[in-house]
Structure formats: C-alpha cells, structure tokens
Enzyme design. Structure first.
Site, PDB file in Angstrom:
ATOM      1  CD  GLU A 131      -8.190  42.466  24.126  1.00  0.00           C
ATOM      2  OE1 GLU A 131      -8.149  43.432  24.921  1.00  0.00           O
ATOM      3  OE2 GLU A 131      -7.184  41.796  23.821  1.00  0.00           O
ATOM      4  CD  GLU A 153      -0.913  51.548  27.847  1.00  0.00           C
ATOM      5  OE1 GLU A 153      -2.151  51.652  27.793  1.00  0.00           O
ATOM      6  OE2 GLU A 153      -0.221  51.101  26.896  1.00  0.00           O
ATOM      7  CG  HIS A 158     -20.534  36.307  53.410  1.00  0.00           C
ATOM      8  ND1 HIS A 158     -21.371  36.189  54.496  1.00  0.00           N
ATOM      9  CD2 HIS A 158     -19.932  35.094  53.268  1.00  0.00           C
ATOM     10  CE1 HIS A 158     -21.266  34.965  55.005  1.00  0.00           C
ATOM     11  NE2 HIS A 158     -20.394  34.284  54.274  1.00  0.00           N
ATOM     12  CE  LYS A 164      -3.088  49.410  22.967  1.00  0.00           C
ATOM     13  NZ  LYS A 164      -2.306  48.353  22.292  1.00  0.00           N
ATOM     14  N   GLY A 178      -1.957  38.454  21.848  1.00  0.00           N
ATOM     15  CA  GLY A 178      -1.641  38.814  23.223  1.00  0.00           C
ATOM     16  C   GLY A 178      -2.369  38.009  24.273  1.00  0.00           C
ATOM     17  NE  ARG A 179      -8.614  38.147  22.611  1.00  0.00           N
ATOM     18  CZ  ARG A 179      -8.335  38.945  21.568  1.00  0.00           C
ATOM     19  NH1 ARG A 179      -7.360  39.825  21.667  1.00  0.00           N
ATOM     20  NH2 ARG A 179      -9.025  38.840  20.446  1.00  0.00           N
TER      21      ARG A 179
END
Length: 509
Positions: A337, A198, A368, A482, A251-252
C-alpha cells in the site's frame, strides 16, 4: 529523474555480477560487513544480509543513489514532522508516537497515551463494570496491527479476551459474537475518519447485538479510536471514551497511537509500552546512522537491487515462529500500500519497478508447500527469514531445535544449490543455488522485539520510497474501489457489461 539519480542507477547497473559463493570466497570479512546486531532494552536481534548479492561496490553505488535522492534530507523532514505526504499535504508522524519527532507532536502523543492509559486502567479495575471481552472493529491498518500484536504476544494468557473483526462479511462478526458474553463485552470502533463503511456497518451490527442481548445502554460499551473525535461523539460515543489520534498518523502506521488500545487492554499497558520502547530504539538507529550501516536503508538497497536490477517481482517473508504467523499479512499492507505506486513525487511516471509483491507464511509449513518453487522454480524470489533464539513453547526443546535448524538450512540451501543424485547428474534433482535470502534472528519474540521489528520494516519501506522518489504515505488506489462500491450502493455509476451482469445475478441491479 535528475542527472545525478540517473548516473547513480547507471552505476548500480554497471556493477559486476558475482555469485553468492564467489562473494563469500572473495571477502573473508563478508559476514562482519553485512551482518549486524541491534539492541533494545532486554533484547535485540541480528540482521544478516550477507546471503544477498550486496557487496562493497554495490553498497557504494547505492549510497550514491541515496545521496542523489537526498535521503538524509527526506529522513530529517519525516522525523521533524514536516509535510512529507505531498499529495495530501500533511506530515507522517508515526515516530512521534514513539518519542522521535517534532517536540510538540511528541508531547501530544504522550498526552494521548496518558489518556488511553487511564481508560485502560479504569476498565481493568472494573470502573466500567465487569469486562471480559473486547470486540475490536476496524479494517486495514486499524485491524492488522492489533491482530498481529495480540496473536503474537497474548498466547500465554490475556487480561481481556480480544477479537479483531475487519471483514464486512457477517460471518466474521458472528464468529466473534459466538465467543463473547454480551453482558461482559466492550466494543472498540477504530476508524480514522469514523466514516469507513465496512467498520461503521459492523459497529452498528455489534451495537444491535448488545441491545438484543439485554445490554441497556449499548453506546456505553463503545470506545472510539479515531482522528475525527467529533464524528464519534455525533455517532453516539461518550466523549470520555473517545481516544483520538492525530490526522498525521496514517492507518498502516497507526498501531502506536490509540489504535493500539486493544493491545493495551488485552495484554496490558506494560506490553504496549514495551512495544513503543522497542520501536523507539530502531527509530534512534535509523535517525542517527548513515549509509550502509543504517540497517533499514541497507535492506532497501537489497530490495531495489532485486526489483530494479534483477527483475524480481515478489519478495517472500517466512517467520519461523508461530507467534509471527500474521507478520507476512501485516507487511503486505505496509509495503504494497505504501510503495505500490506508478508516479514519482513530482507526478512523473516511474521508470521502473517500485514495490514487489510481498507474500509469505510460516516455517516449516512453507517448506512443504511453496519452497519447491523457491529452490527449483524458474523465477528468483528474495526471501526474508525471521526467527527467535528463545522458543515460544514449553515442550521438548527438540521442537525448537528442529525449527531453527530448518530455518538456517533453507537459507544455506538456497545459496549453495547442488544435486541430490548419487552421481550428481540427475537434472530433476539439480538446484541452481545462488538464490538470495536475509535473516533476522531475534533473542525472543517479546513486546519490545515486536515493536522493533515493525519499526524496522516501516523505515525500510520509507527508505525504498526515498530511493525510488515516490510518496509512501498516500493510497489513492484504495480509494478508487471504495468510490465504485459506493456508486453501486447508491444506484449510480456506469459499469461494463460483465459487472452489470454480475450485479443482476446477485440481485443488486
């Protein structure tokens, strides 16, 4: 599961169940025991877990579980840079980026930060020409962290206008193009492997856009943020504009590395450095504090009580501050993850729930929309409220007063319950109460505080993983999707009849 761990869980499950109202009534010092303040430079926050069902008995039982799971040993291994990611045989050294870790890793992080600082300074001084826009291209952790930080901290004006693009849907990239002048736009490509389909597809389209709009050397406008610098150079990025980060930074958990480049470029190096400082303060607390006094560990105790003992399948996060509107999305990836696993570190099936579904939004919008279910629905949902004493706006103070009043009232109402009918007898107006919540009340939402909040949740996630005996640092479930997408694109693979029909209908067979 070892006998010690099983015994600890049996002890937890055998603890007396009491309502929140009874817990407050029985212990006059409950607030002092379950609410604490943590400070960092020029700020701090109150972490109030008193409206959860934790009590002395449960806390003692969870401390026994932490000991049985060798929490102290695994924490030490994490912070020393040992190979705690057992399935991928590598360390998880995001804290080294903030100054807590193996000495060599901390030194390497400082050197890489210095390199990034030099490039940021050069761009700000116009050495690379006039740059007014940055399109930051990444996905997952390479995009969520920068997007959150820029949205939270850049509202009062930015040095450079930053647009974060993650979705492969071309509309996302076109929207960024529409807001940028190609003559003054730089592209940041963030990918640990520099092969993420991506990201690399979006990057190629961004280069084409620059070239089609009069930029003579599109590659000269690209900065690469990666753990595979050789691949970035091979792709065409000049090595002076490649900002590496270590393979041991996932990554995270990568916001603190060169993935933070768009933050430093967009809102200034000082802001990024302050984020590191706030996170460092939490790292030190997490490293040096034991048992229930360790705030991320205490939060994990509550998390597991609700998922494992009371069967709660979700946890809600509501930020009563527009600056933190993206925080629930960031935490979704971090927690789900990391801990959405079904085997322990030795490969055995887990014997109960692991991560709940993390979801949420902003107050007072949520009141609400979804709070009806939180107050009167048939499922129990632990809620985290996050708010700031200082407002983010310069309008009539009534705005912020109403915001905070609503935040605190929601937690009180979830706990107290009641009946809104005049005679107190209408079932439709009855609220059962005894519904748990925790509150993090910050002095302000500034760079250091944002860094501290994210580090707190990183360590909370790790603590949950240790208590469950799982590995929070791999994500093979992400890789499966993937692989199948790559199989489809390559014209291979065997799929079910439904998938085949959908491919055919879309002209992809």
């Amino acid at each position: 599961m070892s006998e010690a761990v099983r015994a600890a869980w049996n002890r937890i499950e055998a603890c007396e169940r009491r309502s929140l109202a009874d817990l407050f009534a029985a212990d006059g010092d409950r607030l002092g025991k379950l609410s604490a303040r943590l400070d960092w430079e020029e700020g701090g926050a109150i972490f109030d877990w008193s409206k959860t069902h934790l009590d002395d008995e449960l806390l003692t039982a969870f401390e026994a579980l932490a000991e049985a799971q060798d929490f102290g040993g695994r924490r030490s291994a994490l912070l020393k840079g040992e190979r705690v990611n057992t399935t991928e045989d590598r360390a998880a050294e995001h804290t080294a980026q903030r100054g807590v870790g193996a000495e060599t890793s901390v030194e390497e992080a400082a050197q890489l930060h210095h390199r990034m600082h030099l490039l940021v300074d050069a761009i700000h001084r116009g050495v690379l020409g006039e740059i007014r826009h940055l399109i930051h291209i990444g996905i997952g952790g390479s995009a969520l962290g920068p997007k959150l930080a820029i949205d939270a901290l850049g509202r009062d004006g930015a040095v450079i206008d930053v647009h974060v693009v993650s979705n492969i849907d071309g509309l996302a990239l076109e929207q960024a193009f529409a807001r940028c002048d190609p003559a003054t736009t730089m592209i940041a490509v963030a990918s640990k492997t520099f092969t993420t389909i991506e990201t690399m597809t979006n990057a190629a389209s961004a280069l084409a856009w620059l070239g089609q709009n009069g930029v003579g050397d599109p590659y000269g406008r690209v900065v690469a943020l990666t753990a595979a610098p050789e691949k970035a150079v091979e792709w065409g990025v000049d090595e002076t504009r490649v900002l590496p980060f270590p393979e041991s930074v996932g990554g995270r958990y990568s916001l603190w590395s060169s993935i933070g480049f768009p933050i430093a470029l967009g809102i200034g190096w000082d802001a990024f450095d302050a984020m590191l400082g706030g996170a460092h303060a939490v790292d030190v607390h997490f490293r040096d504090t034991d048992g229930r006094a360790n705030l991320p560990l205490r939060a994990a105790f509550a998390d597991l009580f609700y998922t494992r003992v009371r069967g709660c399948q979700t946890r809600a996060v509501f930020a009563y501050d527009e600056r933190l509107a993206l925080l629930p999305f960031y935490l979704q990836q971090l927690e789900m993850e990391s801990n959405g696993k079904r085997v322990t570190m030795d490969g055995s099936p887990v014997d109960g729930a692991t991560a709940p579904i993390t979801w949420g939004g902003v107050g007072t919008d949520g009141q609400h929309a979804v709070f009806q279910l939180l107050h009167q629905g048939t499922v129990e949902v632990p809620v985290d409220f996050i708010a700031s004493i200082a407002p983010g706006d310069a309008l009539d103070p009534a705005h912020h007063e109403i915001l905070l009043t609503n935040c605190f009232a929601q937690g009180a109402a979830l706990m107290a319950g009641g009946n809104m009918a005049a005679d107190g007898q209408d079932p439709a107006r009855h609220f059962p109460g005894d519904r748990p919540s925790a509150t993090i009340l910050c002095d302000d939402i500034d760079p250091a505080t944002l860094g501290a909040l994210l580090a707190f949740h990183e360590h909370r996630t790790f603590a949950n993983a240790v208590l469950l005996g799982i590995n929070p640092f791999d994500q093979f479930g992400v890789e499966l999707g993937k692989k199948m997408a790559n199989d489809i694109e390559a014209g291979g693979g065997s799929f079910d009849a439904s998938t085949q029909a959908l491919l055919a209908a879309a002209g992809l067979d």
